[in-house]
Scaffold this motif. Structure first.
Motif, short mmCIF file in Angstrom:
data_model
loop_
_atom_site.label_atom_id
_atom_site.label_comp_id
_atom_site.label_asym_id
_atom_site.label_seq_id
_atom_site.Cartn_x
_atom_site.Cartn_y
_atom_site.Cartn_z
N PHE A 33 0.90 -1.06 -0.13
CA PHE A 33 0.13 0.18 0.02
C PHE A 33 0.84 1.28 -0.10
O PHE A 33 1.47 1.50 1.04
CB PHE A 33 -0.91 0.02 1.11
CG PHE A 33 -2.21 0.85 0.93
CD1 PHE A 33 -3.36 0.09 0.43
CD2 PHE A 33 -2.29 1.95 0.89
CE1 PHE A 33 -4.62 0.58 0.14
CE2 PHE A 33 -3.55 2.72 0.75
CZ PHE A 33 -4.53 2.18 0.26
N PRO A 34 0.96 2.10 -1.09
CA PRO A 34 1.70 3.19 -1.18
C PRO A 34 1.39 4.33 -0.36
O PRO A 34 0.01 4.52 -0.18
CB PRO A 34 1.62 3.51 -2.72
CG PRO A 34 0.23 2.98 -3.09
CD PRO A 34 -0.18 1.91 -2.37
N ASN A 35 2.10 5.24 0.16
CA ASN A 35 1.98 6.57 0.69
C ASN A 35 1.10 6.24 2.18
O ASN A 35 0.34 7.28 2.32
CB ASN A 35 1.37 7.62 -0.23
CG ASN A 35 2.20 8.79 0.08
OD1 ASN A 35 3.28 8.87 0.46
ND2 ASN A 35 1.40 10.08 0.00
N CYS A 36 1.28 5.18 2.63
CA CYS A 36 0.26 4.83 3.94
C CYS A 36 1.11 5.28 5.23
O CYS A 36 2.40 4.90 5.32
CB CYS A 36 0.06 3.40 3.92
SG CYS A 36 -0.99 3.13 5.53
N GLY A 37 0.57 5.99 6.09
CA GLY A 37 1.19 6.29 7.31
C GLY A 37 0.91 5.70 8.64
O GLY A 37 1.23 6.00 9.66
N GLY A 38 -0.11 4.66 8.33
CA GLY A 38 -0.63 4.05 9.50
C GLY A 38 -1.94 3.41 9.29
O GLY A 38 -2.53 3.55 8.53
N ALA A 39 -2.05 2.47 10.31
CA ALA A 39 -3.46 1.63 10.32
C ALA A 39 -4.18 2.13 11.58
O ALA A 39 -3.50 1.95 12.67
CB ALA A 39 -3.24 0.19 10.12
N TYR A 109 -0.68 16.22 10.61
CA TYR A 109 -0.10 15.28 11.38
C TYR A 109 1.15 14.68 10.55
O TYR A 109 2.13 14.26 11.28
CB TYR A 109 -0.96 14.21 11.45
CG TYR A 109 -0.80 13.09 12.51
CD1 TYR A 109 -0.71 13.11 13.82
CD2 TYR A 109 -0.41 11.80 11.77
CE1 TYR A 109 -0.19 12.40 14.50
CE2 TYR A 109 0.15 10.82 12.77
CZ TYR A 109 0.09 10.95 14.00
OH TYR A 109 0.57 10.05 14.94
N PHE A 110 0.91 14.67 9.38
CA PHE A 110 1.99 14.12 8.34
C PHE A 110 2.57 15.14 7.81
O PHE A 110 1.97 16.12 7.40
CB PHE A 110 1.51 12.90 7.40
CG PHE A 110 1.17 11.70 8.22
CD1 PHE A 110 1.90 10.91 8.74
CD2 PHE A 110 -0.15 11.30 7.88
CE1 PHE A 110 1.31 9.56 9.41
CE2 PHE A 110 -0.64 9.95 8.69
CZ PHE A 110 0.13 9.28 9.23
N PRO A 123 -2.41 12.13 -0.76
CA PRO A 123 -1.42 12.30 0.39
C PRO A 123 -1.29 11.32 1.17
O PRO A 123 -1.84 10.14 0.74
CB PRO A 123 -2.66 13.55 1.35
CG PRO A 123 -3.90 12.93 0.86
CD PRO A 123 -3.82 12.55 -0.52
N ILE A 124 -0.43 11.43 2.18
CA ILE A 124 -0.16 10.13 3.17
C ILE A 124 -1.57 10.03 3.68
O ILE A 124 -2.22 10.77 4.23
CB ILE A 124 1.13 10.78 4.22
CG1 ILE A 124 2.28 10.72 3.32
CG2 ILE A 124 1.06 9.33 5.26
CD1 ILE A 124 3.49 10.97 4.34
N VAL A 125 -1.95 8.44 3.63
CA VAL A 125 -3.20 8.24 4.19
C VAL A 125 -3.08 7.16 5.52
O VAL A 125 -1.92 6.78 5.49
CB VAL A 125 -3.98 7.54 3.02
CG1 VAL A 125 -4.49 8.62 1.90
CG2 VAL A 125 -3.29 6.22 2.64
#
Length: 179
Positions: A33-39, A109-110, A123-125
């Protein structure tokens, strides 16, 4: 209460931190999963029934609890937590009233790091389950009839979102009183 206050004042900011965003994004990209900052997800922490408004603390499974909402990185490390809402409160309401939601909504946040997917700048998601609201910075699975592209999207999202489920499992396994 003294232990809880000491944990909040001395330990929380050292243990629950965002850390290296690029390493997190790269970790989720390696998982698909691209451009992911967290779950993100929520879990219920059992409590004794309180004297004040006890019915608000009975969750959908019928026991008294408080909600712990957490955002984790690709390795299952907690990067943001919100705890204290009564067990009856839905995950989406906890999220919409959290500091994390406000910071994501305000785009603070990001870092401002976007990639282009098709003709859309992304964006970062963060990744959530169907209980969470779809936002430009929060992806959730497709529902209903799915074509192969949507099934692949859901598979990748689910694979990456499993880190938060595992993080809760590790937390409750280490601190058995949270079961």
């Amino acid at each position: 209460m003294q232990v809880a206050n000491a944990v909040i004042e001395l330990l929380l900011s050292k243990v629950v931190t965002l850390g290296n965003v690029q390493a997190i994004v790269d970790g989720f990209a390696a998982m698909g999963f691209p451009n992911c900052g967290g779950a993100i997800d929520g879990t219920h922490i059992p409590i004794l029934g309180p004297d004040h408004q006890p019915s608000q603390y009975i969750n959908r499974k019928g026991y008294f609890s408080m909600v712990l909402q957490a955002l984790v990185d690709h390795k299952g490390r907690f990067t943001n937590i919100n705890v204290g809402w009564p067990g009856k409160v839905h995950d989406a309401r906890v999220f919409r009233n959290s500091g994390l939601f406000r910071r994501l909504q305000e785009d603070i946040y990001f870092p401002d790091q976007k990639i282009t997917v098709g003709d859309v700048e992304m964006p970062i998601v963060i990744l959530g389950d169907p209980a969470y609201p779809l936002m430009p910075w929060l992806m959730k699975p497709y529902t209903g009839r799915l074509n192969s592209d949507k099934e692949l999207f859901n598979y990748r999202l689910s694979k990456c979102r499993m880190v938060v489920e595992c993080a809760f499992g590790h937390l409750k396994g280490r601190w058995r009183s949270l079961l």
